[in-house]
Write an enzyme that holds these catalytic residues in place. Structure first.
Site, short mmCIF file in Angstrom:
data_model
loop_
_atom_site.label_atom_id
_atom_site.label_comp_id
_atom_site.label_asym_id
_atom_site.label_seq_id
_atom_site.Cartn_x
_atom_site.Cartn_y
_atom_site.Cartn_z
N ARG A 258 36.97 40.24 40.75
CA ARG A 258 35.85 40.54 40.90
C ARG A 258 34.83 39.69 39.97
O ARG A 258 35.05 39.63 38.91
CB ARG A 258 35.54 41.82 40.95
CG ARG A 258 36.33 42.62 41.73
CD ARG A 258 36.09 44.26 41.62
NE ARG A 258 37.14 44.78 42.58
CZ ARG A 258 37.00 46.16 42.67
NH1 ARG A 258 36.23 46.95 41.98
NH2 ARG A 258 38.04 46.74 43.66
N ARG A 273 35.43 46.49 32.54
CA ARG A 273 34.93 45.83 33.51
C ARG A 273 35.27 44.32 33.31
O ARG A 273 34.54 43.71 32.56
CB ARG A 273 33.30 45.94 33.65
CG ARG A 273 32.77 45.59 34.92
CD ARG A 273 31.30 45.65 34.76
NE ARG A 273 30.84 47.18 34.57
CZ ARG A 273 30.67 47.91 35.79
NH1 ARG A 273 30.44 47.48 37.17
NH2 ARG A 273 30.15 49.24 35.59
N GLU A 345 35.48 56.10 36.29
CA GLU A 345 36.39 56.14 37.53
C GLU A 345 37.62 55.45 36.97
O GLU A 345 37.67 54.34 36.56
CB GLU A 345 35.53 55.29 38.38
CG GLU A 345 36.57 55.08 39.67
CD GLU A 345 35.86 53.98 40.51
OE1 GLU A 345 36.54 53.44 41.30
OE2 GLU A 345 34.55 53.58 40.34
N SER A 348 39.76 55.67 43.22
CA SER A 348 38.71 55.92 44.20
C SER A 348 39.19 55.87 45.81
O SER A 348 40.53 55.16 46.14
CB SER A 348 37.49 54.81 44.27
OG SER A 348 36.81 54.92 45.50
N ARG A 385 42.69 49.29 34.40
CA ARG A 385 41.61 50.24 33.64
C ARG A 385 42.32 51.51 32.98
O ARG A 385 41.91 52.28 32.18
CB ARG A 385 40.40 50.60 34.37
CG ARG A 385 39.41 51.40 33.88
CD ARG A 385 38.38 51.77 34.53
NE ARG A 385 37.50 50.48 35.29
CZ ARG A 385 36.17 50.70 35.78
NH1 ARG A 385 35.79 51.95 36.17
NH2 ARG A 385 35.40 49.84 36.02
#
Length: 420
Positions: A258, A273, A345, A348, A385
């Protein structure tokens, strides 16, 4: 893409969905106009083709005296047919563009609003009170020889890293545990390609509002995936599935990429991130009437995995304005991060209803044998993460970190100790 029949029957519901997302309801009217224009263009072209065909039959039966006049009329009609077909192709393109501009219809019950308007559905576990000053995951990772950000940046730039020693084993253990749980729950494990064609990336909805997040290899016209949801969604594109025995469940293990465009200054410390990470992602094809129940099952499997790593977490119902364009409903599981004094988070899960499958032409046969559009769902089972939450929640006063018992067989030790 949304169901055009639903749009025609209840445009107000689609407008309400657009408003709940914070998106333009006028796009609904643009789509209705494009739909009507396309249907009119198809009717015009069909009628002209029928007239042209009928004229051909007349010419075959006509006398010599009549034939020359009819041939001239047929020639004029042929030009009109070509013009009508060109108009139909243009109307098709306009409809497709207008159709793709509309996000999925938000499921009833999802909160309205933006990123901060989520609803907490459940809180599991109690955040730990430390009798010492806790370290953050990067300080722990560096002192334990698990994470090397400095050399990651030297080799690849900002937001890249090396997982080293037990850090690598911890990630592999997480993903292996997730794979085992997925297989035990009926998923087929997949290691998919991480480069996909534009039509697959667009089909899953990631070339709309999320296009700035995606890495594109221009010379090959291929995209690096940010989740194995993308190749798994494309796996059955242009196919008719047999769902008579229940959903088709896949779990993809892949590296993910990403760009994190627009997130500069956010979570720049450590591995919260980053540009590259590994993940095990659940992906399901099912019938639309079973999608909501399947969504709850995906959430339950995520919670089972979170229980295995022994971290406090909460489940939130994500607000409509924070949903991706493909999702009609999304639940996040957020783990407590002690040094940030907040939840972040980790998983998801989204119910995308028929939105992706309609774009990718994934169908199934109903009880009457008629092809229908399938529904798709996705959910995270483990990702890099998670190491953040594990290190911070299981740290001890001497700087060591306790390894959750479920991961000990994979990591090879029950305590991670400072390298010095």
């Amino acid at each position: 893409m949304i169901d055009l029949r639903f749009l025609r029957d209840d445009p107000d519901a689609v407008r309400a969905s657009q408003r709940a997302r914070g998106e333009d309801p006028a796009l609904v009217d643009a789509l209705l106009e494009a739909d009507a224009a396309r249907r009119a263009a198809v009717a015009t072209a069909d009628n002209l083709r029928a007239e042209h065909k009928a004229m051909g039959k007349l010419i075959g039966k006509a006398s010599k005296e009549e034939r020359s006049g009819l041939l001239a009329q047929a020639s004029e009609m042929s030009v009109k047919v070509k013009e009508a077909e060109a108009a139909q192709h243009a109307a098709d393109a306009d409809l497709d563009a207008a159709h793709r501009a509309i996000s999925n219809v938000v499921q009833e019950g999802a909160p309205a609003g933006g990123e901060d308007d989520y609803v907490v559905l459940q809180t599991v576990g109690t955040p730990r009170e430390f009798d010492f000053e806790p370290k953050d995951h990067l300080e722990l990772g560096e002192s334990l020889g698990l994470i090397d950000m400095e050399r990651g940046a030297k080799v690849s730039g900002a937001r890249f890293y090396f997982l080293t020693g037990y850090g690598a084993l911890l990630q592999l253990g997480l993903l292996q545990l997730a794979a085992q749980k997925a297989v035990a729950n009926g998923f087929t494990m997949m290691i998919p390609p991480v480069l996909v064609r534009p039509e697959v990336m667009a089909g899953t909805g990631f070339l709309g509002q999320h296009s700035a997040e995606v890495y594109h290899l221009a010379d090959d016209d291929l995209y690096l995936v940010g989740t194995s949801e993308v190749p798994l969604a494309g796996y059955h594109s242009d196919e008719i599935l047999d769902l008579s025995g229940g959903p088709k469940r896949y779990a993809g293990w892949s590296s993910c990429f990403r760009r994190e465009a627009g997130s500069y200054g956010k979570d720049t410390r450590g591995i919260i991130r980053v540009h590259q990470f590994d993940k095990v992602e659940m992906f399901v094809f099912t019938t639309p009437d079973q999608a909501e129940a399947e969504h709850q099952r995906l959430l339950a499997w995520e919670q089972e995995m979170l229980a295995a790593v022994e971290v406090p977490y909460r489940v939130i119902d994500v607000a409509a304005g924070d949903l991706g364009s493909s999702a009609a409903r999304k639940f996040d599981c957020e783990a407590w991060v002690p040094t940030q004094r907040t939840y972040r988070e980790l998983t998801s899960t989204s119910n995308c209803t028929t939105y992706q499958a309609r774009r990718l032409s994934v169908r199934y046969r109903d009880e009457n044998g008629k092809p229908q559009i399938a529904a798709t769902l996705n959910g995270t089972l483990a990702t890099t993460r998670w190491i953040v939450a594990i290190l911070e929640n299981h740290q001890q006063a001497d700087g060591s970190v306790r390894v959750p018992s479920a991961l000990v067989p994979f990591v090879g030790t029950d305590v991670l100790r400072p390298s010095n």
